[in-house]
Every structure is written in C-alpha cells, then in structure tokens.
Design an enzyme around this catalytic site. Structure first.
Site, PDB file in Angstrom:
ATOM      1  CG  HIS A  79      -2.091  -0.987   0.988  1.00 17.67           C
ATOM      2  ND1 HIS A  79      -2.121  -2.238   1.590  1.00 17.67           N
ATOM      3  CD2 HIS A  79      -3.185  -0.918   0.199  1.00 17.67           C
ATOM      4  CE1 HIS A  79      -3.222  -2.878   1.203  1.00 17.67           C
ATOM      5  NE2 HIS A  79      -3.882  -2.102   0.361  1.00 17.67           N
TER       6      HIS A  79
ATOM      7  CG  ASP B 259      -8.297  -0.891  -3.881  1.00 14.00           C
ATOM      8  OD1 ASP B 259      -8.878  -0.765  -2.798  1.00 14.00           O
ATOM      9  OD2 ASP B 259      -7.058  -0.854  -3.980  1.00 14.00           O
TER      10      ASP B 259
ATOM     11  CG  HIS C 267      -7.502   4.104  -3.047  1.00 14.49           C
ATOM     12  ND1 HIS C 267      -6.447   4.110  -3.928  1.00 14.49           N
ATOM     13  CD2 HIS C 267      -7.583   2.851  -2.557  1.00 14.49           C
ATOM     14  CE1 HIS C 267      -5.924   2.898  -3.984  1.00 14.49           C
ATOM     15  NE2 HIS C 267      -6.578   2.115  -3.151  1.00 14.49           N
ATOM     16  CG  ASP C 268      -5.153   2.243  -0.163  1.00 15.70           C
ATOM     17  OD1 ASP C 268      -5.000   1.361  -1.039  1.00 15.70           O
ATOM     18  OD2 ASP C 268      -6.056   2.184   0.700  1.00 15.70           O
TER      19      ASP C 268
ATOM     20  CG  HIS D  35      -2.163   0.105  -4.164  1.00 17.78           C
ATOM     21  ND1 HIS D  35      -2.813  -0.852  -4.918  1.00 17.78           N
ATOM     22  CD2 HIS D  35      -3.086   0.617  -3.315  1.00 17.78           C
ATOM     23  CE1 HIS D  35      -4.089  -0.919  -4.537  1.00 17.78           C
ATOM     24  NE2 HIS D  35      -4.277  -0.037  -3.571  1.00 17.78           N
TER      25      HIS D  35
HETATM   26  C1  LIG Z   1      -4.103 -10.068  -3.945  1.00 14.47           C
HETATM   27  C2  LIG Z   1      -5.031  -9.650  -2.839  1.00 14.47           C
HETATM   28  N1  LIG Z   1      -5.410 -10.568  -1.962  1.00 14.47           N
HETATM   29  C3  LIG Z   1      -6.256 -10.240  -0.932  1.00 14.47           C
HETATM   30  C4  LIG Z   1      -6.658 -11.242  -0.015  1.00 14.47           C
HETATM   31  C5  LIG Z   1      -7.527 -10.918   1.025  1.00 14.47           C
HETATM   32  C6  LIG Z   1      -7.982  -9.615   1.151  1.00 14.47           C
HETATM   33  C7  LIG Z   1      -8.886  -9.197   2.271  1.00 14.47           C
HETATM   34  O1  LIG Z   1      -9.014  -8.024   2.562  1.00 14.47           O
HETATM   35  N2  LIG Z   1      -9.536 -10.198   2.901  1.00 14.47           N
HETATM   36  C8  LIG Z   1     -10.427  -9.867   4.041  1.00 14.47           C
HETATM   37  C9  LIG Z   1      -9.772 -10.131   5.384  1.00 14.47           C
HETATM   38  C10 LIG Z   1      -8.502  -9.332   5.521  1.00 14.47           C
HETATM   39  C11 LIG Z   1     -10.770  -9.759   6.466  1.00 14.47           C
HETATM   40  C12 LIG Z   1      -7.592  -8.603   0.260  1.00 14.47           C
HETATM   41  C13 LIG Z   1      -6.727  -8.912  -0.786  1.00 14.47           C
HETATM   42  N3  LIG Z   1      -6.309  -7.960  -1.696  1.00 14.47           N
HETATM   43  C14 LIG Z   1      -6.546  -6.617  -1.867  1.00 14.47           C
HETATM   44  C15 LIG Z   1      -7.339  -5.697  -1.036  1.00 14.47           C
HETATM   45  C16 LIG Z   1      -8.562  -5.197  -1.477  1.00 14.47           C
HETATM   46  C17 LIG Z   1      -9.270  -4.301  -0.666  1.00 14.47           C
HETATM   47  O2  LIG Z   1     -10.441  -3.723  -0.986  1.00 14.47           O
HETATM   48  C18 LIG Z   1     -11.423  -4.112  -1.925  1.00 14.47           C
HETATM   49  C19 LIG Z   1     -11.021  -3.551  -3.258  1.00 14.47           C
HETATM   50  C20 LIG Z   1     -12.731  -3.479  -1.461  1.00 14.47           C
HETATM   51  C21 LIG Z   1     -11.589  -5.615  -1.984  1.00 14.47           C
HETATM   52  C22 LIG Z   1      -8.817  -3.908   0.573  1.00 14.47           C
HETATM   53  C23 LIG Z   1      -7.606  -4.395   1.011  1.00 14.47           C
HETATM   54  C24 LIG Z   1      -6.873  -5.261   0.198  1.00 14.47           C
HETATM   55 CL1  LIG Z   1      -5.336  -5.843   0.775  1.00 14.47          CL
HETATM   56  N4  LIG Z   1      -5.887  -6.207  -2.935  1.00 14.47           N
HETATM   57  N5  LIG Z   1      -5.221  -7.234  -3.469  1.00 14.47           N
HETATM   58  C25 LIG Z   1      -5.488  -8.320  -2.709  1.00 14.47           C
HETATM   59 MG   LIG Z   2      -7.550   0.761   1.077  1.00 16.14          MG
HETATM   60 ZN   LIG Z   3      -6.011   0.211  -2.399  1.00 15.17          ZN
END
Ligand SMILES: Cc1nc2ccc(C(=O)NCC(C)C)cc2n2c(-c3cc(OC(C)(C)C)ccc3Cl)nnc12
Ligand SMILES: [Mg+2]
Ligand SMILES: [Zn+2]
Length: 344
Positions: A81, A235, A123-124, A85
């Site tokens: 982040h 995102d 946004h981050d 990103h």
């Molecule tokens: C590759 C990849 N794997 C991920 C695996 C799991 C999770 C996750 O949060 N699991 C829930 C648990 C923690 C309670 C997010 C992942 N992730 C995101 C991401 C997306 C986000 O927000 C939106 C766009 C709303 C989904 C917000 C934060 C993040 Cl880090 N970006 N890339 C990824």
């Molecule tokens: Mg975020």
């Molecule tokens: Zn983000």
C-alpha cells in the site's frame, strides 16, 4: 512540502501524449509499474490532461504538479500500500474512463471523472500496511478518531486527501464553482469509503441487481453504486494483469498481512490464518479471494460493459494458475508451501 525545483521540473516536463510512456499505455493488459518509477508523476499529469480534465476544470499545471508530488509524499512505504499501488489504481481508472468511454456514453459526467481519478490517486494515503480491525485491536490513534463510524483507514485516507487539497498551491479543485467543489469532495469521500471491503460486500446485492436490470444514469443511487464498483475494480486491478505481475502483487499483499500477523502475535493476539505465515496456504487463500471478491467485481463489470469482458477473462486465467499451483503444492506436500517461498 514539495520543493520548488521538483515542482518546476515536473511542470516543465512536456507530458505530451500518453503514448510517450508506452505504445500500450491505454491497453487493458498494460502493467503501469513497468514504467520507470521516476516517470510516474509525469504519467499521472498526462492522464489528467488526456482525459481533458486540466482544460475542463481550469487546473493550473503547476498546481496539478504540486498536488501529485504531495500525494506521492503522502504515501508511506509498506510492501503493497505505497504510491506504486495508488498510481496503478489511478491508471486503471484512466483505462476504464478511456476504454469504456464512460463520459462519452454519458454513464458519468466530467465532474465524476475528475472525482474518480483523484479518489483513486488518494484512496490509500498514509496507509500503514495494516487492516481496519488491527487499528481497533492495537488501539491506534486512527481507531480513537474514526472507529465509531467504521472504515477507520478509509476515513483517514480521505482526511489526508483534504489536507493536501488545503495545502497552498495544491488545490486542483480551486477553480470549481462552490457547488461543484462541494459535490466533487462529496463524491471523492464516497469513492474512498467504497474501498472498505465491508462496505463493498454490503452493496453486492444492489450491484448485482443493477447489473442484471441495466445501469440507469438518471438514478442517483445507480451513479453512487457505479462509483463504488469502479473504485473496487481499480483497487483490485493488479489481479487483472498477466500472471507474473498479479502473482508478484499478491506476494506483496501477503508480506503486509504476515507482518501484521507477527505484530498480532507479539500483542498476544491470535492472527487469522490469512495473516499467519505459519498457517497460511497462499494458493488456497488466493483462490478464495478471487472467487469471493475479485471475480464477482469483474463479472459485474463485464455484464455492465462488454468491452470489459477481456479483463474478467484474464482474472479467470489467473485463478486457474493459482489452482495449478495449489495442486502442485499439495501433491508435493512440501513443507515450505506454508511460507512465501511458494512464489519463487
Ligand atoms: C491479492 C489480494 N489478496 C487479498 C486477499 C484478502 C484480502 C482481504 O481483505 N480479505 C479480508 C480479510 C482481511 C478480512 C484482500 C486482498 N487484496 C486486496 C485488497 C482489497 C481491498 O479492498 C477491496 C477492493 C474493497 C476488496 C482492501 C484491502 C486489500 Cl489488501 N488487494 N489485493 C489483494
Ligand atoms: Mg484501502
Ligand atoms: Zn487500495
């Protein structure tokens, strides 16, 4: 603050057409981080210009230069982040605006286009590489400020955006009439809050209804829903790129998750499996994440905008790669499959 020479140098750079950065800069498969890092601010300026936003909203180039450099300074350097990103997310918003012709087709108006690109960039802001629940568990200052309303980090990202806009010479919205200014800030706030996973999950049913019934631009609710969907699509856009790039991005996300898990253990708390480097089986977690979160987003985008179907197809292809990796790892039953080595 941003130095004068930095601003002048960026401002003087003839950002010209986006083709200067890559002949495939406007292609869905283009990976924006392939561009050398020191050219990212100029590429952001070129996107604002290419979308006609600089001209339409009377943005001073030096103001836009200072704004972008301040935003870059406003990001810390956690594994995922960070500003790379933010820049990638802004680039995907640019791709959607450009390739789906969202303004030309009157799905969005100019003010929404300006809000979307700016919200993606911001946004981050000031992300620490930890989740909302970690803020509350660690009783961080941000939790004390924002936990009553939820979306702790996202409220902070928006607050940081407003701080930058209120910094001398950085307000790219200064030439907007008061009504547009207020509306733009309101939309940027809603867009940044939409990147809180729990908010995204809470509107999934409405998004599905909108996708099956068709987008009605005359309905304010539909416009807000579209803003949210475009934000999550941007995102998550690393997952829509070629396999090696999306795998590398996932690796960085897990580096953040695992260091949060390490901190939770030190605090005497048990981290979730996804945050625990001893327990996490990454290919399975990634398949779950793609199935539960990412693929539904791009499936909705594909049904609303046929030109987006190839993005959904690439994300599905990446899921198949994770499936193959899961099969290989569990067959080998390798001990190191529990750690990050599975990427190498
Ligand atoms: C590759 C990849 N794997 C991920 C695996 C799991 C999770 C996750 O949060 N699991 C829930 C648990 C923690 C309670 C997010 C992942 N992730 C995101 C991401 C997306 C986000 O927000 C939106 C766009 C709303 C989904 C917000 C934060 C993040 Cl880090 N970006 N890339 C990824
Ligand atoms: Mg975020
Ligand atoms: Zn983000």
């Amino acid at each position: 603050q941003v130095s004068r020479e930095e601003t002048d140098q960026l401002c003087a750079e003839n950002t010209g057409s986006v083709a200067r950065y890559s002949s495939s800069f406007t292609a869905w498969e283009y990976f924006p981080r392939d561009l050398e890092e020191r050219r990212w601010p100029a590429a952001v300026l070129a996107m604002y210009e290419d979308l006609g936003l600089v001209h339409r909203f009377g943005i001073e180039r030096s103001t836009l230069a200072r704004f972008v450099l301040m935003v870059r300074k406003g990001y810390r350097d956690p594994p995922y982040h960070n500003f790379s990103h933010a820049y990638s997310v802004a680039h995907f918003a640019y791709l959607m605006l450009k390739n789906l012709q969202l303004v030309e087709s009157r799905c969005l108006d100019d003010l929404e286009s300006l809000s979307l690109l700016t919200a993606c960039l911001c946004h981050d802001l000031d992300h620490r590489g930890t989740t909302n629940s970690f803020q509350v568990a660690s009783r961080s200052v941000l939790a004390s400020l924002y936990s009553s309303e939820g979306s702790v980090m996202e409220q902070h990202h928006f607050a940081q955006s407003v701080c930058i806009l209120n910094t001398d010479g950085c307000n790219i919205l200064s030439e907007l009439p008061p009504k547009d200014y207020t509306q733009c800030l309101d939309m940027v706030r809603g867009m940044i809050l939409a990147t809180d996973l729990s908010r995204h999950l809470s509107i999934m049913t409405e998004l599905e209804a909108m996708a099956s019934g068709g987008y009605r631009s005359c309905e304010p609710r539909h416009r807000r829903l579209l803003h949210s969907l475009l934000m999550t699509a941007a995102d998550l856009s690393d997952q829509t790129k070629r396999w090696l790039s999306s795998k590398k991005a996932a690796k960085l996300v897990y580096r953040e998750f695992f260091s949060q898990g390490d901190m939770e253990k030190q605090m005497g708390n048990d981290p979730s499996e996804m945050m625990d480097r001893e327990r996490a089986f990454i290919p399975k977690l990634q398949i779950q994440f793609l199935d539960d979160i990412a693929l539904p987003v791009y499936s909705l985008m594909g049904s609303l905008f046929p030109a987006c179907e190839e993005v959904y197809a690439q994300t599905k292809a990446n899921r198949r790669c994770w499936q193959r990796m899961a099969d290989i790892c569990s067959r080998r039953n390798a001990t190191n499959v529990q750690s990050i080595d599975v990427f190498d």
